[in-house]
Scaffold this motif. Sequence first.
Motif, PDB file in Angstrom:
ATOM      1  N   ASP A 181       0.635  -1.237  -0.058  1.00 58.96           N
ATOM      2  CA  ASP A 181       0.169   0.200   0.031  1.00 58.96           C
ATOM      3  C   ASP A 181       0.798   1.142  -0.030  1.00 58.96           C
ATOM      4  O   ASP A 181       0.273   2.441   0.175  1.00 58.96           O
ATOM      5  CB  ASP A 181      -0.924  -0.069   1.089  1.00 58.96           C
ATOM      6  CG  ASP A 181      -1.835  -1.160   1.131  1.00 58.96           C
ATOM      7  OD1 ASP A 181      -2.234  -1.532   0.272  1.00 58.96           O
ATOM      8  OD2 ASP A 181      -2.445  -1.498   2.076  1.00 58.96           O
ATOM      9  N   ALA A 182       2.241   1.085  -0.181  1.00 63.87           N
ATOM     10  CA  ALA A 182       3.014   2.126  -0.044  1.00 63.87           C
ATOM     11  C   ALA A 182       2.877   3.033  -1.366  1.00 63.87           C
ATOM     12  O   ALA A 182       2.614   2.405  -2.284  1.00 63.87           O
ATOM     13  CB  ALA A 182       4.422   1.789   0.230  1.00 63.87           C
ATOM     14  N   TRP A 183       3.117   4.531  -1.117  1.00 63.94           N
ATOM     15  CA  TRP A 183       2.811   5.215  -2.548  1.00 63.94           C
ATOM     16  C   TRP A 183       3.707   6.311  -2.408  1.00 63.94           C
ATOM     17  O   TRP A 183       4.457   6.516  -1.461  1.00 63.94           O
ATOM     18  CB  TRP A 183       1.428   5.798  -2.799  1.00 63.94           C
ATOM     19  CG  TRP A 183       0.932   6.807  -1.604  1.00 63.94           C
ATOM     20  CD1 TRP A 183       1.029   8.281  -1.862  1.00 63.94           C
ATOM     21  CD2 TRP A 183       0.478   6.825  -0.457  1.00 63.94           C
ATOM     22  NE1 TRP A 183       0.610   8.741  -0.701  1.00 63.94           N
ATOM     23  CE2 TRP A 183       0.314   8.066   0.099  1.00 63.94           C
ATOM     24  CE3 TRP A 183       0.051   5.624   0.315  1.00 63.94           C
ATOM     25  CZ2 TRP A 183      -0.645   8.038   1.076  1.00 63.94           C
ATOM     26  CZ3 TRP A 183      -0.726   5.930   1.253  1.00 63.94           C
ATOM     27  CH2 TRP A 183      -0.746   7.093   1.953  1.00 63.94           C
ATOM     28  N   LEU A 184       4.069   7.036  -3.603  1.00 62.16           N
ATOM     29  CA  LEU A 184       4.804   7.977  -3.737  1.00 62.16           C
ATOM     30  C   LEU A 184       4.258   9.408  -3.416  1.00 62.16           C
ATOM     31  O   LEU A 184       3.455   9.707  -4.431  1.00 62.16           O
ATOM     32  CB  LEU A 184       5.809   7.983  -5.089  1.00 62.16           C
ATOM     33  CG  LEU A 184       6.870   8.877  -5.575  1.00 62.16           C
ATOM     34  CD1 LEU A 184       8.117   8.835  -4.252  1.00 62.16           C
ATOM     35  CD2 LEU A 184       7.481   8.893  -6.722  1.00 62.16           C
ATOM     36  N   LEU A 185       4.869  10.250  -2.677  1.00 63.23           N
ATOM     37  CA  LEU A 185       4.213  11.520  -2.549  1.00 63.23           C
ATOM     38  C   LEU A 185       5.556  12.537  -2.859  1.00 63.23           C
ATOM     39  O   LEU A 185       6.528  12.609  -2.524  1.00 63.23           O
ATOM     40  CB  LEU A 185       3.943  11.753  -1.284  1.00 63.23           C
ATOM     41  CG  LEU A 185       3.540  13.237  -0.775  1.00 63.23           C
ATOM     42  CD1 LEU A 185       2.193  13.751  -1.466  1.00 63.23           C
ATOM     43  CD2 LEU A 185       3.299  13.304   0.754  1.00 63.23           C
ATOM     44  N   VAL A 186       5.142  13.604  -3.687  1.00 61.57           N
ATOM     45  CA  VAL A 186       5.788  14.659  -4.087  1.00 61.57           C
ATOM     46  C   VAL A 186       5.694  16.038  -3.579  1.00 61.57           C
ATOM     47  O   VAL A 186       4.361  16.623  -3.703  1.00 61.57           O
ATOM     48  CB  VAL A 186       6.115  14.932  -5.687  1.00 61.57           C
ATOM     49  CG1 VAL A 186       7.077  15.886  -6.059  1.00 61.57           C
ATOM     50  CG2 VAL A 186       6.323  13.497  -6.102  1.00 61.57           C
ATOM     51  N   LYS A 187       6.537  16.674  -2.592  1.00 61.94           N
ATOM     52  CA  LYS A 187       6.165  17.827  -2.193  1.00 61.94           C
ATOM     53  C   LYS A 187       7.429  18.903  -2.515  1.00 61.94           C
ATOM     54  O   LYS A 187       8.318  18.727  -2.429  1.00 61.94           O
ATOM     55  CB  LYS A 187       6.162  17.599  -0.458  1.00 61.94           C
ATOM     56  CG  LYS A 187       5.198  17.189   0.218  1.00 61.94           C
ATOM     57  CD  LYS A 187       5.423  17.225   1.688  1.00 61.94           C
ATOM     58  CE  LYS A 187       4.077  16.660   2.379  1.00 61.94           C
ATOM     59  NZ  LYS A 187       4.010  16.802   3.675  1.00 61.94           N
ATOM     60  N   LYS A 188       6.629  20.111  -3.040  1.00 62.24           N
ATOM     61  CA  LYS A 188       7.570  21.029  -3.450  1.00 62.24           C
ATOM     62  C   LYS A 188       8.185  21.801  -2.414  1.00 62.24           C
ATOM     63  O   LYS A 188       7.519  22.304  -1.391  1.00 62.24           O
ATOM     64  CB  LYS A 188       6.772  22.045  -4.481  1.00 62.24           C
ATOM     65  CG  LYS A 188       6.263  21.254  -5.850  1.00 62.24           C
ATOM     66  CD  LYS A 188       7.513  20.833  -6.527  1.00 62.24           C
ATOM     67  CE  LYS A 188       7.177  20.032  -7.941  1.00 62.24           C
ATOM     68  NZ  LYS A 188       8.450  19.622  -8.574  1.00 62.24           N
TER      69      LYS A 188
END
Length: 303
Positions: A296-303
């Motif tokens: 269930d892990a996912w990729l998160l992109v934070k600016k």
Amino acid sequence: MNIANYINDLLYRYNCIIIPNFGGFVTNKISAKIDEASNTLYPPKKQITFNSHLKENDGLLANYIATSENISFEKASKVIDLAVIEWKNEIQTIPLQIGSVGVLVLNERGQIIFEPNKTVNYLTASFGLSPIEPVSIKRYQEQVKTLIPVQNTEDKKGIPTFIKYAATAAILLTLSFVGNNLYQQNEKQSILANQEKALEKKIQSATFVIANPLPTIELNVVKEIEILKPFHVVAGAFQFTENADKKVTQLKELGYNSKIIGVNKWGLTEVSFESFTDRNDAINSLYRIQKSVSADAWLLVKK
């Protein structure tokens, strides 16, 4: 449920949206440019391409759908799987329209060709900016006529003699008054300049002695430079902070550099396995974690 709308929303926030078992939309920022043919200035934007080899589920799309529709992650994944089946059947016969993102078609060799929608700019920094087209400027040349005044000789001859003498006397008195004022001003400036020079000599000759000087204070300033890591492999989002702290402790015991990366707009505290500065390193780590630790892990992109 039209998942194309969710893909469209995510393209404003992320640079890569993967549809499991189908492909991924990848964005690249391009600078403002001028079309030499039409001399039109186009603002910066995100250029969208489609990569059919990106098929591994990173959990981003499913997690966004689950959060938006208030359903489970598993149900959101099934919705995506059904949509992919319909897309694969439809693209065999007709072009596949993915909302306002663009159109996908099959070429003669069975490869997917993507034609993006050029009217939509997914770069939020360019919101409200539109192409600037050249405007022709018409220049008008005005003809200016010069009027030369004609001097009336009759009036000149008719001026009495005593008026000429009075005007000359007035001019001489005025010049005398102005000259007197200038002389007084120069005299004042000369006196002030001499006083300033005398004061500077006194200051230069003065000596200041401090009997008990204060001790020197040394300050050690430490600068901490934090390297921004915008790519995070997310382990979960928790309603209670205590559960998030327990998850961080658990992952650190497993050898991960886990930490709390913030609170999302739904008030959930997000915990990461690891964080990266490079997208490829983050995606590779995500695949390893999904296969070995948590699917269930996912990729998160934070600016």
